[in-house]
Enzyme design. Structure first.
Site, PDB file in Angstrom:
ATOM      1  N   ASP A   1       9.112  -4.887  -1.235  1.00 47.70           N
ATOM      2  CA  ASP A   1       8.188  -5.837  -1.868  1.00 47.70           C
ATOM      3  C   ASP A   1       8.987  -6.951  -2.535  1.00 47.70           C
ATOM      4  O   ASP A   1       9.226  -6.939  -3.749  1.00 47.70           O
ATOM      5  CB  ASP A   1       7.318  -5.127  -2.916  1.00 47.70           C
ATOM      6  CG  ASP A   1       6.371  -4.124  -2.307  1.00 47.70           C
ATOM      7  OD1 ASP A   1       5.836  -4.399  -1.225  1.00 47.70           O
ATOM      8  OD2 ASP A   1       6.153  -3.054  -2.913  1.00 47.70           O
TER       9      ASP A   1
ATOM     10  N   ASP B   1      -4.698  -0.157   1.928  1.00 46.83           N
ATOM     11  CA  ASP B   1      -4.317   0.040   0.534  1.00 46.83           C
ATOM     12  C   ASP B   1      -5.410   0.871  -0.131  1.00 46.83           C
ATOM     13  O   ASP B   1      -6.575   0.446  -0.197  1.00 46.83           O
ATOM     14  CB  ASP B   1      -4.190  -1.307  -0.186  1.00 46.83           C
ATOM     15  CG  ASP B   1      -3.025  -2.126   0.331  1.00 46.83           C
ATOM     16  OD1 ASP B   1      -2.087  -1.525   0.894  1.00 46.83           O
ATOM     17  OD2 ASP B   1      -3.046  -3.362   0.175  1.00 46.83           O
TER      18      ASP B   1
END
Length: 549
Positions: free
Chosen positions: A399, A239
């Site tokens: 997600d 990330d």
């Protein structure tokens, strides 16, 4: 070497191939016009995506006839992926004919028995050998124990018609297909050597350093035997975002919150520099590396996006597939110039990415798909990118978060029975899709999303779970199994890994193709090799670490 050329018709990631050639100590020229093809002493033709798109580009640019003339001249030729497929008479993927150098037709894999595309590391079986070891090695430094990286939905079945050309075969599910061809001056692979680690670099080096031409009088052949050697992939995820000082760093959230929670600091967690960490993961045996850009860079011109430079630098030293996610949408430059998502993806591919991951825009595209009566209109990022670069280039990053219900009748959404009851004893939940980094929930469940995205042309699902993120409690098995039952494309399990046993569990209890982790790899709490060693003991097939060039 003088006279080494690459034929790039404008599709996909060729930067990685250039970097691989440079890593081996060679320079390569690009074909800029048709006459350049016949100037070459050696020619490499990489291809990515759709057969029809490739053949159309070859004809539009005037490359097709000079390419056939070059091959007929006897000079060394190497094709990669669609560059190999183009040598055949045609493909079920398109009405356009191929170059017709090799008899036979490219066909789509059967989808009823396995996930398609065929995506991942698989073995090859070498069918040709040399009576005397002299001249160009016919195996081009391949061996039967090595795995290479494949990503394709169409392949050439092994038949009597093509057997004289077949150098290696590979089995995927119940089908045996041609994974490389060789005859005289022609050598081509269905797999991507530039994305196959040191094993792939050795193949390239054999072509570049050898004559590239094999004496056919010195060759014997054999028939293939069934051997399914597809591996499960272990993917390292990074990330990436700007910290408060404006530097790009790798971070890791706890249920998507990436800031420290201490009395003295609320800074973005800094776990290292993205290029350095990606190289470390390649050296440690990661099968793929995924960058998820969680900084929007909304006021940054497309050409100056920081992640483009991260990809350019990473692809110089990392020779496994690279996926980039975040920001794959329509972009507006500060001067008002609009860049559609298709163009944004192209910039990432040219900078070193092999796949792009689409998050929020996939949710919006799915909502539009259902509002249009489950009809495609060809305008979504999924459709436009897949049309040019192939379904395998489009990953959907999901997600979701749990929404608990006591009774399935309480919701119109698809529900799953929980492995653990909810906070008020609920036995069921539905998985709500979110956008904007998990900050906004939508009236769309995960099954609706993945079914729509597969129909729109996506080639893979990256399945996260907000409830598991950063918990180290294991993967959300009921969610993974539910998604696997809904789609035919490969699925990557993500969120929740905390120990090697969690990887064993997800591969044994689901039919998932790959598993991804981030924080435990960053902090070396669970090394990648420890995961693979444990899986090997459990008879889960994984790619072995290869450190020898």
């Amino acid at each position: 070497m003088t006279g080494l050329y690459m034929l790039d018709y404008g599709a996909g990631n060729v930067r990685s191939l250039v970097n691989a050639v440079n890593r081996l100590g060679y320079e390569i020229e690009f074909v800029k016009e048709p006459s350049d093809i016949l100037k070459a002493d050696k020619l490499i033709f990489p291809g990515v995506g759709a057969f029809g798109h490739a053949m159309e580009a070859l004809h539009e640019k005037g490359y097709a006839e000079p390419l056939k003339q070059y091959i007929a001249s006897g000079r060394p030729f190497m094709g990669i992926c669609v560059g190999m497929q183009s040598l055949f008479e045609g493909s079920d993927e398109s009405d356009l004919p191929g170059l017709g150098v090799i008899p036979g037709k490219v066909q789509e894999f059967k989808k009823d028995t396995k996930a398609v595309p065929h995506m991942g590391w698989n073995g090859v079986q070498i069918l040709k050998s040399q009576i005397k070891e002299e001249g160009q090695a016919v195996d081009f430094s391949m061996n039967d124990s090595t795995s290479f990286y494949f990503v394709h939905s169409f392949a050439v079945p092994y038949t009597e018609k093509v057997k004289d050309w077949v150098l290696t075969t590979t089995q995927y599910g119940d089908e045996i297909f041609v994974s490389s061809v060789q005859k005289g001056n022609v050598f081509a692979t269905q797999f991507h050597p530039e994305k196959s680690g040191f094993a792939g670099l050795r193949v390239l080096r054999s072509f570049l350093s050898g004559t590239g031409v094999v004496d056919e009088a010195n060759i014997t052949s054999k028939e293939p035997v069934p051997q399914n050697r597809l591996t499960r992939r272990i993917i390292a995820c990074l990330d990436v975002r700007s910290n408060d000082a404006g530097d790009l760093v790798v971070t890791k959230g706890d249920q998507y919150d990436v800031r420290e929670k201490t009395d003295t600091s609320n800074d973005v967690r800094n776990l290292g520099k993205p290029v350095d960490l990606a190289r470390r993961y390649f050296e440690e045996g990661a099968d793929e590396v995924t960058f998820l850009n969680i900084t929007s860079f909304r006021n940054c011109p497309l050409g100056d996006l920081p992640m483009l430079e991260v990809l350019r630098q990473t692809s110089k030293t990392v020779f496994v597939p690279l996926t980039i996610g975040g920001g794959i949408r329509d972009v507006v430059d500060p001067d008002g110039t609009v860049h559609p998502a298709f163009e944004v993806a192209g910039e990432y591919f040219r900078s070193g990415a092999d796949k792009v991951s689409i998050g929020s825009d996939a949710v919006y595209a799915a909502e539009k798909y259902y509002s249009n009566g489950c009809k495609k209109d060809g305008t979504s990022a999924i459709e436009t990118i897949a049309k040019a670069y192939g379904a395998q280039a489009v990953v959907i990053s999901v997600d979701p978060r749990r929404v608990y219900v006591k009774d399935p009748k309480e919701t119109t959404h698809h529900v799953v029975k929980n492995s653990k009851t909810g906070p008020n004893g609920e036995e069921y939940c539905w998985y709500q899709c979110t956008v904007k980094g998990g900050r906004e929930g939508r009236d769309l469940d995960v099954r609706q999303l993945v079914v729509a995205c597969e129909a729109l042309g996506a080639g893979e699902i990256l399945l996260n779970c907000m409830d598991r993120d950063g918990t180290n409690s294991g993967f959300e098995l009921e969610l993974i199994n539910d998604v696997k039952a809904a789609v035919k494309i490969p699925v990557i399990a993500s969120s929740g890994a905390g120990c090697v046993e969690h990887f064993e569990e997800v591969f044994e209890k689901t039919n998932v193709e790959a598993a991804l982790a981030a924080g435990i790899f960053h902090r070396r709490e669970v090394p990648i090799q420890a995961v693979k060693d444990h899986l090997a003991k459990c008879n889960v097939n994984c790619r072995a670490l290869d450190t020898v060039l």
